[in-house]
Design an enzyme around this catalytic site. Structure first.
Site, PDB file in Angstrom:
ATOM      1  N   ARG A 192       1.025  -1.162   0.189  1.00 47.18           N
ATOM      2  CA  ARG A 192       0.140   0.016  -0.131  1.00 47.18           C
ATOM      3  C   ARG A 192       0.990   1.271   0.015  1.00 47.18           C
ATOM      4  O   ARG A 192       0.577   2.306  -0.435  1.00 47.18           O
ATOM      5  CB  ARG A 192      -0.829  -0.049   1.200  1.00 47.18           C
ATOM      6  CG  ARG A 192      -1.869  -0.746   1.260  1.00 47.18           C
ATOM      7  CD  ARG A 192      -2.698  -0.730   2.552  1.00 47.18           C
ATOM      8  NE  ARG A 192      -4.063  -1.521   2.690  1.00 47.18           N
ATOM      9  CZ  ARG A 192      -5.094  -1.438   2.309  1.00 47.18           C
ATOM     10  NH1 ARG A 192      -5.664  -0.489   1.462  1.00 47.18           N
ATOM     11  NH2 ARG A 192      -6.018  -2.654   2.042  1.00 47.18           N
ATOM     12  N   GLN A 250       2.971   2.738  -7.493  1.00 45.51           N
ATOM     13  CA  GLN A 250       3.084   1.892  -8.920  1.00 45.51           C
ATOM     14  C   GLN A 250       3.872   2.429  -9.789  1.00 45.51           C
ATOM     15  O   GLN A 250       4.978   1.811 -10.426  1.00 45.51           O
ATOM     16  CB  GLN A 250       1.654   1.654  -9.318  1.00 45.51           C
ATOM     17  CG  GLN A 250       1.749   1.008 -10.692  1.00 45.51           C
ATOM     18  CD  GLN A 250       1.803  -0.520 -10.523  1.00 45.51           C
ATOM     19  OE1 GLN A 250       1.876  -1.102  -9.588  1.00 45.51           O
ATOM     20  NE2 GLN A 250       2.160  -1.323 -11.842  1.00 45.51           N
ATOM     21  N   LEU A 251       4.096   3.698  -9.885  1.00 43.62           N
ATOM     22  CA  LEU A 251       4.812   4.497 -10.885  1.00 43.62           C
ATOM     23  C   LEU A 251       5.894   5.264 -10.288  1.00 43.62           C
ATOM     24  O   LEU A 251       6.424   5.971 -11.002  1.00 43.62           O
ATOM     25  CB  LEU A 251       3.888   5.471 -11.841  1.00 43.62           C
ATOM     26  CG  LEU A 251       2.865   4.549 -12.417  1.00 43.62           C
ATOM     27  CD1 LEU A 251       2.230   5.370 -13.855  1.00 43.62           C
ATOM     28  CD2 LEU A 251       3.520   3.397 -13.435  1.00 43.62           C
ATOM     29  N   VAL A 309       5.156  14.088 -11.272  1.00 44.71           N
ATOM     30  CA  VAL A 309       4.726  14.900 -12.738  1.00 44.71           C
ATOM     31  C   VAL A 309       3.071  14.645 -12.961  1.00 44.71           C
ATOM     32  O   VAL A 309       2.470  15.574 -13.520  1.00 44.71           O
ATOM     33  CB  VAL A 309       5.676  14.213 -13.802  1.00 44.71           C
ATOM     34  CG1 VAL A 309       5.292  14.547 -15.112  1.00 44.71           C
ATOM     35  CG2 VAL A 309       6.975  14.108 -13.498  1.00 44.71           C
ATOM     36  N   ARG A 357       1.480  -0.362  -5.420  1.00 42.08           N
ATOM     37  CA  ARG A 357       1.675  -1.826  -5.869  1.00 42.08           C
ATOM     38  C   ARG A 357       0.377  -2.799  -5.164  1.00 42.08           C
ATOM     39  O   ARG A 357       0.001  -3.790  -5.811  1.00 42.08           O
ATOM     40  CB  ARG A 357       2.891  -2.271  -5.472  1.00 42.08           C
ATOM     41  CG  ARG A 357       4.096  -1.572  -6.302  1.00 42.08           C
ATOM     42  CD  ARG A 357       4.234  -2.357  -7.551  1.00 42.08           C
ATOM     43  NE  ARG A 357       4.921  -1.507  -8.673  1.00 42.08           N
ATOM     44  CZ  ARG A 357       5.314  -1.997  -9.691  1.00 42.08           C
ATOM     45  NH1 ARG A 357       5.153  -2.806 -10.221  1.00 42.08           N
ATOM     46  NH2 ARG A 357       6.060  -0.978 -10.417  1.00 42.08           N
ATOM     47  N   HIS A 403      13.987  -7.182  -8.374  1.00 48.54           N
ATOM     48  CA  HIS A 403      12.959  -7.194  -7.513  1.00 48.54           C
ATOM     49  C   HIS A 403      12.241  -8.531  -7.495  1.00 48.54           C
ATOM     50  O   HIS A 403      11.500  -9.296  -6.591  1.00 48.54           O
ATOM     51  CB  HIS A 403      11.743  -6.020  -7.767  1.00 48.54           C
ATOM     52  CG  HIS A 403      10.833  -6.354  -9.034  1.00 48.54           C
ATOM     53  ND1 HIS A 403      11.400  -5.820 -10.157  1.00 48.54           N
ATOM     54  CD2 HIS A 403       9.686  -6.992  -9.112  1.00 48.54           C
ATOM     55  CE1 HIS A 403      10.463  -6.189 -11.046  1.00 48.54           C
ATOM     56  NE2 HIS A 403       9.558  -6.760 -10.495  1.00 48.54           N
ATOM     57  N   ARG A 431     -11.133  -8.903 -24.520  1.00 49.05           N
ATOM     58  CA  ARG A 431     -11.256  -9.445 -25.630  1.00 49.05           C
ATOM     59  C   ARG A 431     -10.065 -10.565 -26.000  1.00 49.05           C
ATOM     60  O   ARG A 431     -10.542 -11.785 -26.326  1.00 49.05           O
ATOM     61  CB  ARG A 431     -11.346  -8.416 -26.831  1.00 49.05           C
ATOM     62  CG  ARG A 431     -11.602  -9.224 -28.188  1.00 49.05           C
ATOM     63  CD  ARG A 431     -11.693  -8.033 -29.317  1.00 49.05           C
ATOM     64  NE  ARG A 431     -11.931  -8.429 -30.403  1.00 49.05           N
ATOM     65  CZ  ARG A 431     -13.116  -8.913 -31.178  1.00 49.05           C
ATOM     66  NH1 ARG A 431     -14.062  -8.770 -30.465  1.00 49.05           N
ATOM     67  NH2 ARG A 431     -13.002  -9.464 -31.947  1.00 49.05           N
ATOM     68  N   ARG A 448       1.860   0.378 -24.588  1.00 46.02           N
ATOM     69  CA  ARG A 448       2.982   0.308 -23.563  1.00 46.02           C
ATOM     70  C   ARG A 448       3.891   1.340 -24.169  1.00 46.02           C
ATOM     71  O   ARG A 448       4.730   1.954 -23.492  1.00 46.02           O
ATOM     72  CB  ARG A 448       3.458  -1.182 -23.749  1.00 46.02           C
ATOM     73  CG  ARG A 448       4.810  -1.362 -23.168  1.00 46.02           C
ATOM     74  CD  ARG A 448       5.337  -2.620 -23.505  1.00 46.02           C
ATOM     75  NE  ARG A 448       6.779  -2.672 -22.892  1.00 46.02           N
ATOM     76  CZ  ARG A 448       7.913  -2.365 -23.253  1.00 46.02           C
ATOM     77  NH1 ARG A 448       8.018  -1.903 -24.483  1.00 46.02           N
ATOM     78  NH2 ARG A 448       8.843  -2.639 -22.925  1.00 46.02           N
ATOM     79  N   HIS A 478       9.072  10.084 -19.237  1.00 45.31           N
ATOM     80  CA  HIS A 478       8.900  11.650 -19.374  1.00 45.31           C
ATOM     81  C   HIS A 478      10.287  12.193 -18.820  1.00 45.31           C
ATOM     82  O   HIS A 478      11.089  11.859 -17.931  1.00 45.31           O
ATOM     83  CB  HIS A 478       7.718  11.868 -18.309  1.00 45.31           C
ATOM     84  CG  HIS A 478       7.453  13.404 -18.655  1.00 45.31           C
ATOM     85  ND1 HIS A 478       7.842  14.415 -18.020  1.00 45.31           N
ATOM     86  CD2 HIS A 478       6.216  14.002 -19.236  1.00 45.31           C
ATOM     87  CE1 HIS A 478       7.277  15.586 -18.177  1.00 45.31           C
ATOM     88  NE2 HIS A 478       6.368  15.340 -19.126  1.00 45.31           N
TER      89      HIS A 478
END
Length: 414
Positions: A38, A42-43, A49, A57, A139, A240, A273, A283
């Site tokens: 928690r 994630q990024l 930014v 995560r 990791h 799908r 992606r 970025h």
């Protein structure tokens, strides 16, 4: 196996809607080692930014577990001849749930940037062995180590057996789905390198982390989740894909395949992606802040102590050697440094204060190599040498980023 209906729990997720999870997954989720996720973005630094990139995560891992179960159950239902068992499905879900347990602070920044910087420092100081260890640590290794610690610390192996798992075989299977063959040296010389499942079920190894072509449920979740929080369009339809997925035998091996008419959907996946890398992950400001945070962690490393097992103390760069200590290492280290009054952390604190007040180095420019880069370290070193003729070395940094459309997907008529 029979379970009471009330043992299952439902999570309401903005990406996948209502996700129903097996009770064993809930027991894993409700541990301190999993709850740690928690507090890991994630990024990573992209949150500085993109204000919407606040997801962690934790929710990604639950989403991957859900999708892993969805596709495995779908294959089992459509192709009973595959003989996918309830054990197989549960193991794949656990692998999906636990595949990111080993991430450090700010996700890929930890093992992709901070540890390599620390490794370079160790090697300059003459500690080659420790430097190589830090350089090669990933990791995925941490995820397997944390999984073992989680199960042992929370006394879950007997519970897993109650749900029908055969620990010796199934734990190997779960670890292999997360990190690949357990014995990589022997694997090179073996036709079938895995211990957890036989060759006939090779396709199961492609569900959570597909080492062949990158088409897996980990990517399905993070493409959808990251796009949602970043406000970037995602044209790939993973639902799908799962509807049309079938297991086929190709060159004597069982693979998850799709019909040729669905190839555009796969193209959309790799295109999404690429867009996420170009617009967010790579970025220019994100990369600058990434290096600033990594530099701050580097300066803080010897001055932050984390208590591990038996009262032993660890630093930021050694905590992953002890899972009790590593459980305590999250993005919160940023606030720990910022709020500290320690003189030893002055330099690290100044860097992070600059990040918060947006006093960051200027982006000077970029160039694209004319040919494929074979040695990134040499290329960056050459650029530094060239620029040092015009600027003091301490006044600039050269950052290399790899931007492509991912692993090739091979097309074959079957």
């Amino acid at each position: 196996m029979h379970y009471q209906e009330e043992q299952y729990k439902v999570f309401n997720d903005p990406i996948h809607g209502h996700m129903e999870l097996h009770p064993l997954l809930i027991k894993i989720i409700d541990t301190p080692q999993f709850q740690r996720l928690r507090n890991i973005k994630q990024l990573g630094s992209a949150y500085f930014v993109y204000p919407g990139a606040s997801h962690n995560r934790f929710e990604h891992s639950i989403g991957v577990a859900y999708l892993a179960g969805q596709i495995t159950e779908a294959l089992s239902s459509r192709q009973p001849e595959l003989k996918i068992t309830a054990r197989d499905i549960l193991c794949v879900q656990i692998a999906g749930l636990c595949h990111d347990l080993g991430h450090g602070p700010f996700s890929h920044l930890f093992d992709g940037l901070f540890l390599p910087k620390m490794a370079e420092k160790k090697m300059k100081d003459g500690d080659t062995e420790e430097g190589e260890k830090l350089k090669n640590w990933k990791h995925e290794q941490g995820s397997c180590d944390m999984l073992d610690y989680l199960l042992d610390k929370n006394k879950l192996p007997p519970v897993m057996e109650q749900y029908g798992l055969q620990l010796e075989e199934d734990l190997d299977f779960i670890r292999e789905m997360i990190s690949g063959p357990l014995d990589t040296d022997k694997a090179k010389d073996q036709e079938w390198p895995y211990k957890g499942r036989e060759k006939e079920k090779a396709f199961l190894y492609d569900i959570v982390s597909n080492k062949r072509n990158g088409v897996d449920v980990d990517k399905f979740d993070y493409l959808a989740r990251d796009s949602y929080h970043l406000g970037i369009q995602n044209n790939f339809d993973h639902c799908r894909f799962m509807k049309f997925a079938r297991v086929c035998e190709v060159n004597g091996r069982q693979y998850i395949c799709i019909r040729d008419k669905e190839i555009d959907n796969i193209y959309d996946m790799f295109h999404t992606r690429h867009c996420l890398h170009r617009r967010a992950y790579q970025h220019k400001v994100n990369k600058i802040i990434e290096h600033m945070i990594a530099e701050a962690l580097l300066k803080a490393d010897g001055h932050i102590k984390i208590e591990g097992s038996n009262g032993e103390m660890f630093t930021l760069s050694t905590a992953m050697n002890d899972m009790e200590a590593y459980t305590k290492l999250t993005d919160n280290v940023f606030e720990q440094i910022i709020n500290s009054s320690s003189v030893e952390l002055t330099e690290a604190r100044k860097i992070l204060q600059d990040v918060l007040s947006r006093k960051i180095p200027k982006f000077l420019g970029e160039t694209k190599p004319k040919e494929a880069v074979k040695d990134w370290e040499k290329l960056i070193s050459d650029w530094k040498t060239m620029l040092a003729q015009h600027l003091p070395p301490e006044d600039f940094a050269v950052i290399g980023t790899k931007m492509d459309y991912g692993t090739h997907v091979f097309l074959q008529q079957v």
